[in-house]
Motif scaffolding. Structure first.
Motif, PDB file in Angstrom:
ATOM      1  N   VAL A 116       0.828  -1.208   0.000  1.00  0.00           N
ATOM      2  CA  VAL A 116       0.000   0.000   0.000  1.00  0.00           C
ATOM      3  C   VAL A 116       0.861   1.257   0.000  1.00  0.00           C
TER       4      VAL A 116
ATOM      5  N   ARG B  11      -8.390  -3.668  -3.898  1.00  0.00           N
ATOM      6  CA  ARG B  11      -7.894  -2.714  -2.919  1.00  0.00           C
ATOM      7  C   ARG B  11      -8.971  -1.744  -2.458  1.00  0.00           C
TER       8      ARG B  11
ATOM      9  N   THR C 153      -8.697   4.249  -0.284  1.00  0.00           N
ATOM     10  CA  THR C 153      -7.861   3.077  -0.014  1.00  0.00           C
ATOM     11  C   THR C 153      -8.450   2.319   1.162  1.00  0.00           C
TER      12      THR C 153
ATOM     13  N   VAL D 166      -7.899  -1.341   2.966  1.00  0.00           N
ATOM     14  CA  VAL D 166      -7.178  -2.604   3.082  1.00  0.00           C
ATOM     15  C   VAL D 166      -7.260  -3.087   4.526  1.00  0.00           C
TER      16      VAL D 166
END
Length: 322
Positions: free
Chosen positions: A63, A164, A152, A154
């Protein structure tokens, strides 16, 4: 001796601030004051906190995200389910993977939130007593994490094939075999009215467990669909870490009272818990209580259906709930 945050106040008025010192020797000396000169215990603790710890996670290593540090706030609960930790029960049996009590219910919670919006951004839950070796009696732990920021999403439980940007968690495959659509974990102190309504929605798929952090973890692990609590005795440090992880999974944590009191409107967002504003008119720790109770969930669509059924059950005549 009394403890307030990291201040230790001794009977004669001496105050000691517990902190991590520059060297291990200095930390030993400081701990010795707090532990009544127990050098062996002080050295053992100092050795642990000064050791270098390296954690690597392929999901997190891949990431690339930059979060301004000046917008970050943090909530920490160093020992959630303190009573279970003190009691130290190691032989509690689980009910379909859920422990009603015991050391397995103890968690360490670290939640990071946006100080401007109150949104949970990152969360870590450490479950130090996951399983015990029958021969050595040593415990093995497990940690869980999640990150949700600017698209984002995760977390530590996603499979390699997961996208993702995340997607809503699917229903538990065991649900199809049950006449009731949902499962829930609750506190032993939950209100009778809520328990009666839940029995209409979940049937016998209602589980009781200790610790707000652990009950939230049961949702994260997919052991249940929701964790519901109607009282105002959980706090921001109890919920922030799990909320961030659930958010990264496509779920969240909402204010139960607001969900039950306001009419459903198409397109209207769910009342997510926020972490940056004190409760107006409250004092002490109540400033940071989750005043309206909470519901933790993995799927927004599931939550909407669950809340609809719960409200119907709460409004139903008493004789239908017997």
């Amino acid at each position: 001796m009394s403890l307030l945050m990291n201040w230790f106040v001794f009977p004669l008025g001496e105050k000691v601030i517990l902190r991590l010192c520059a060297t291990e020797e200095e930390t030993v000396e400081l701990l010795s004051k707090v532990l009544n000169g127990n050098k062996l215990a002080s050295e053992a603790l100092a050795s642990v906190v000064h050791q270098d710890v390296t954690l690597s996670d392929p999901t997190l290593d891949s990431v690339e995200v930059s979060i301004p540090q000046d917008i970050l706030g943090i909530w920490v609960d160093p020992i959630d389910s303190t009573y279970q930790y003190i009691k130290g029960s190691a032989d509690t049996k689980s009910n379909q993977g859920i422990f009603p009590s015991g050391l397995q219910c103890v968690t360490i919670l670290i939640g990071v939130y946006d100080t401007q919006t109150g949104e949970p951004l990152m969360g870590v839950i450490n479950q130090p007593f996951t399983s015990q070796d029958s021969s050595t009696r040593r415990w093995k732990g497990q940690y869980y994490w999640g990150l949700s920021y600017m698209g984002t999403n995760v977390h530590s439980l996603q499979s390699p094939a997961s996208k993702r940007n995340g997607s809503e968690t699917q229903s538990n495959p065991t649900e199809a075999a049950s006449p009731h659509q949902f499962s829930a974990v609750i506190s032993t102190s939950e209100k009778e009215t809520i328990k009666a309504a839940l029995s209409q929605v979940c049937g016998d798929r209602i589980f009781r467990a200790a610790g707000a952090g652990y009950k939230s973890l049961c949702v994260i692990q997919g052991l249940v669909d929701v964790y519901i609590f109607s009282e105002d005795t959980t706090f921001k440090w109890d919920s922030c870490a799990a909320h961030a992880i659930l958010r990264a999974m496509g779920g969240g944590m909402v204010d139960l009272s607001e969900c039950l009191s306001r009419p459903a409107e198409a397109g209207r967002g769910l009342p997510q818990l926020a972490y940056h504003v004190e409760n107006e008119g409250a004092a002490g720790v109540d400033k940071w209580a989750n005043k309206g109770g909470l519901v933790a969930y993995r799927s927004g669509k599931q939550l909407e259906t669950f809340l609809s059924l719960l409200i119907q059950s709460l409004l139903a005549p008493a004789e239908t709930q017997t």
